[in-house]
Design an enzyme around this catalytic site. Structure first.
Site, PDB file in Angstrom:
ATOM      1  N   GLY A   7       0.800  -1.224   0.000  1.00 31.96           N
ATOM      2  CA  GLY A   7       0.000   0.000   0.000  1.00 31.96           C
ATOM      3  C   GLY A   7       0.829   1.268   0.000  1.00 31.96           C
ATOM      4  O   GLY A   7       2.023   1.244  -0.317  1.00 31.96           O
ATOM      5  N   HIS A  60       2.168   4.423  -5.165  1.00 33.45           N
ATOM      6  CA  HIS A  60       2.726   5.526  -5.962  1.00 33.45           C
ATOM      7  C   HIS A  60       2.811   5.051  -7.407  1.00 33.45           C
ATOM      8  O   HIS A  60       2.414   3.920  -7.725  1.00 33.45           O
ATOM      9  CB  HIS A  60       4.092   5.954  -5.409  1.00 33.45           C
ATOM     10  CG  HIS A  60       5.039   4.804  -5.193  1.00 33.45           C
ATOM     11  ND1 HIS A  60       5.546   4.066  -6.237  1.00 33.45           N
ATOM     12  CD2 HIS A  60       5.521   4.238  -4.064  1.00 33.45           C
ATOM     13  CE1 HIS A  60       6.341   3.121  -5.779  1.00 33.45           C
ATOM     14  NE2 HIS A  60       6.333   3.184  -4.445  1.00 33.45           N
ATOM     15  N   HIS A  73       4.093   1.517  -8.240  1.00 32.87           N
ATOM     16  CA  HIS A  73       3.112   0.432  -8.104  1.00 32.87           C
ATOM     17  C   HIS A  73       2.143   0.447  -9.296  1.00 32.87           C
ATOM     18  O   HIS A  73       1.814  -0.593  -9.866  1.00 32.87           O
ATOM     19  CB  HIS A  73       2.283   0.609  -6.828  1.00 32.87           C
ATOM     20  CG  HIS A  73       3.054   0.508  -5.553  1.00 32.87           C
ATOM     21  ND1 HIS A  73       3.219   1.574  -4.701  1.00 32.87           N
ATOM     22  CD2 HIS A  73       3.694  -0.537  -4.974  1.00 32.87           C
ATOM     23  CE1 HIS A  73       3.924   1.192  -3.649  1.00 32.87           C
ATOM     24  NE2 HIS A  73       4.227  -0.082  -3.784  1.00 32.87           N
ATOM     25  N   GLN A 112      15.051  -8.947  -3.703  1.00 31.12           N
ATOM     26  CA  GLN A 112      13.737  -9.567  -3.493  1.00 31.12           C
ATOM     27  C   GLN A 112      13.293 -10.325  -4.756  1.00 31.12           C
ATOM     28  O   GLN A 112      12.711 -11.407  -4.671  1.00 31.12           O
ATOM     29  CB  GLN A 112      12.711  -8.492  -3.127  1.00 31.12           C
ATOM     30  CG  GLN A 112      11.290  -9.008  -3.059  1.00 31.12           C
ATOM     31  CD  GLN A 112      10.330  -7.984  -2.482  1.00 31.12           C
ATOM     32  OE1 GLN A 112      10.273  -7.794  -1.293  1.00 31.12           O
ATOM     33  NE2 GLN A 112       9.574  -7.308  -3.339  1.00 31.12           N
ATOM     34  N   SER A 160       7.269   3.947  -1.004  1.00 31.04           N
ATOM     35  CA  SER A 160       6.289   4.388  -0.001  1.00 31.04           C
ATOM     36  C   SER A 160       7.001   5.086   1.159  1.00 31.04           C
ATOM     37  O   SER A 160       6.467   5.987   1.783  1.00 31.04           O
ATOM     38  CB  SER A 160       5.506   3.188   0.526  1.00 31.04           C
ATOM     39  OG  SER A 160       4.947   2.482  -0.550  1.00 31.04           O
ATOM     40  N   ARG A 161       8.217   4.633   1.430  1.00 30.03           N
ATOM     41  CA  ARG A 161       8.970   5.214   2.549  1.00 30.03           C
ATOM     42  C   ARG A 161       9.380   6.674   2.296  1.00 30.03           C
ATOM     43  O   ARG A 161       9.671   7.402   3.241  1.00 30.03           O
ATOM     44  CB  ARG A 161      10.225   4.393   2.828  1.00 30.03           C
ATOM     45  CG  ARG A 161       9.942   3.072   3.490  1.00 30.03           C
ATOM     46  CD  ARG A 161      11.228   2.449   4.023  1.00 30.03           C
ATOM     47  NE  ARG A 161      10.934   1.350   4.908  1.00 30.03           N
ATOM     48  CZ  ARG A 161      10.667   0.104   4.527  1.00 30.03           C
ATOM     49  NH1 ARG A 161      10.688  -0.190   3.248  1.00 30.03           N
ATOM     50  NH2 ARG A 161      10.404  -0.831   5.400  1.00 30.03           N
TER      51      ARG A 161
HETATM   52  P1  AMP Z   1       5.947  -2.529  -1.699  1.00 22.05           P
HETATM   53  O1  AMP Z   1       4.577  -1.972  -1.562  1.00 22.05           O
HETATM   54  O2  AMP Z   1       7.031  -1.569  -1.374  1.00 22.05           O
HETATM   55  O3  AMP Z   1       6.092  -3.877  -1.031  1.00 22.05           O
HETATM   56  O4  AMP Z   1       6.139  -2.812  -3.252  1.00 22.05           O
HETATM   57  C1  AMP Z   1       5.253  -3.620  -3.976  1.00 22.05           C
HETATM   58  C2  AMP Z   1       5.871  -3.910  -5.309  1.00 22.05           C
HETATM   59  O5  AMP Z   1       6.093  -2.692  -6.003  1.00 22.05           O
HETATM   60  C3  AMP Z   1       7.230  -4.614  -5.192  1.00 22.05           C
HETATM   61  O6  AMP Z   1       7.343  -5.581  -6.216  1.00 22.05           O
HETATM   62  C4  AMP Z   1       8.197  -3.479  -5.406  1.00 22.05           C
HETATM   63  O7  AMP Z   1       9.447  -3.896  -5.919  1.00 22.05           O
HETATM   64  C5  AMP Z   1       7.435  -2.640  -6.419  1.00 22.05           C
HETATM   65  N1  AMP Z   1       7.928  -1.262  -6.404  1.00 22.05           N
HETATM   66  C6  AMP Z   1       8.045  -0.437  -5.342  1.00 22.05           C
HETATM   67  N2  AMP Z   1       8.574   0.747  -5.718  1.00 22.05           N
HETATM   68  C7  AMP Z   1       8.796   0.663  -7.052  1.00 22.05           C
HETATM   69  C8  AMP Z   1       9.350   1.544  -8.021  1.00 22.05           C
HETATM   70  N3  AMP Z   1       9.788   2.762  -7.711  1.00 22.05           N
HETATM   71  N4  AMP Z   1       9.422   1.129  -9.307  1.00 22.05           N
HETATM   72  C9  AMP Z   1       9.000  -0.124  -9.651  1.00 22.05           C
HETATM   73  N5  AMP Z   1       8.483  -1.004  -8.779  1.00 22.05           N
HETATM   74  C10 AMP Z   1       8.376  -0.614  -7.495  1.00 22.05           C
END
Ligand code: AMP
Length: 279
Positions: free
Chosen positions: A31, A34, A37, A154, A187-188
């Site tokens: 969640g 941005h 996602h 990851q 998100s951070r």
């Molecule tokens: P998270 O919500 O941070 O767990 O991310 C969910 C998915 O979105 C994961 O597969 C992340 O690698 C991907 N993700 C997060 N930030 C980005 C970004 N800036 N560009 C591409 N994928 C992203």
């Protein structure tokens, strides 16, 4: 957009899709969505009949309770964003739906993957990632699942999970979406001040700088210099290192084209950020 909060609701919706032989694309997230996602969601929409996004802040993958408690929650905004791009289904489970009886970690030998970079820095992190993705794959049974290369290590871990338990699921790894100044969207980032965000744009500049020097001179020592420059900006560098992009084994010299990755993790204003560059 449909929203399923329980596994029963999820199952009812998905069985309808599979009886109609619709292909399912899946984007797992925590969640605070941005553009990064949303780009994964759009890619899934292009390649599948039905796209499912999950939002679940997985406590098992946080090695620091403080980090878990501070993780941004923006469910209402997330729903609006997903609706605006016509996502088909949002799966919004609570802890019990994902981990009935608290759930055991999934048995998987991550081998060296867990011994480099994020592994030692965040003990238990990848075991938590594996547990949640295993459970989500089991519940959603997607044809394809989408992950961001921003979380490079990851991606390797998820690939191992797929090879071990989910050979039928196709994984799609998507490019990192960045702000105009190069900062990888995360998100951070919302926990950074405006000044912090500007400072954080130095991370990608440093990666580009290190990459170009590496290609010119193959100079390992240059990595240390670039990392030192980041520290001078008041950025706390945990690691800034070259590895083999296939195996993730730390490397000293440049490998074949596209088999090099520089990975970094830094802290700015006590917010931990990761990024990488493949070349
Ligand atoms: P998270 O919500 O941070 O767990 O991310 C969910 C998915 O979105 C994961 O597969 C992340 O690698 C991907 N993700 C997060 N930030 C980005 C970004 N800036 N560009 C591409 N994928 C992203």
């Amino acid at each position: 957009m449909l929203i399923a909060k329980t596994n029963l609701e999820l199952h009812q919706i998905l069985s309808l899709q599979s009886s109609n032989k619709l292909s399912i694309g899946f984007v797992p997230t925590m969640g605070a969505l941005h553009q990064g996602h949303l780009n994964l969601v759009k890619r899934s929409q292009k390649e599948n009949d039905f796209t499912v996004v999950s939002i679940f802040i997985n406590p098992k993958q946080f090695n620091s309770t403080e980090d878990f408690k501070k993780y941004p929650i923006k469910t209402q905004e997330d729903v609006k964003l997903l609706e605006s791009i016509n996502c088909n289904l949002l799966y919004l489970p609570n802890y019990e739906e994902i981990y009935p009886q608290n759930g055991q970690n999934i048995a998987i030998d991550l081998e060296e993957l867990n011994q480099v970079f994020e592994g030692p820095q965040r003990p238990g992190h990848f075991e938590g990632v594996v547990s949640v993705v295993y459970r989500l794959f089991e519940l959603i049974k997607p044809n394809k699942a989408y992950f961001g290369l921003k979380d490079f290590q990851q991606c390797k871990v998820i690939y191992k999970l797929k090879e071990t338990y989910f050979k039928n699921i196709e994984l799609v790894f998507c490019e990192t979406t960045r702000e105009k100044n190069g900062l990888a969207m995360s998100s951070r980032n919302s926990r950074l001040s405006e000044k912090g965000k500007i400072l954080a744009s130095q991370i990608y500049k440093a990666l580009l700088d290190a990459k170009s020097k590496f290609m010119e001179t193959n100079a390992q020592s240059h990595l240390a210099k670039v990392s030192e420059k980041l520290s001078q900006h008041n950025i706390e560098v945990e690691y800034f290192e070259l590895a083999n992009a296939k195996t993730l084994k730390p490397a000293k010299v440049w490998q074949k084209p596209n088999e090099n990755v520089i990975l970094t993790a830094v802290k700015i204003e006590n917010v931990r950020l990761i990024d990488n560059i493949v070349f």
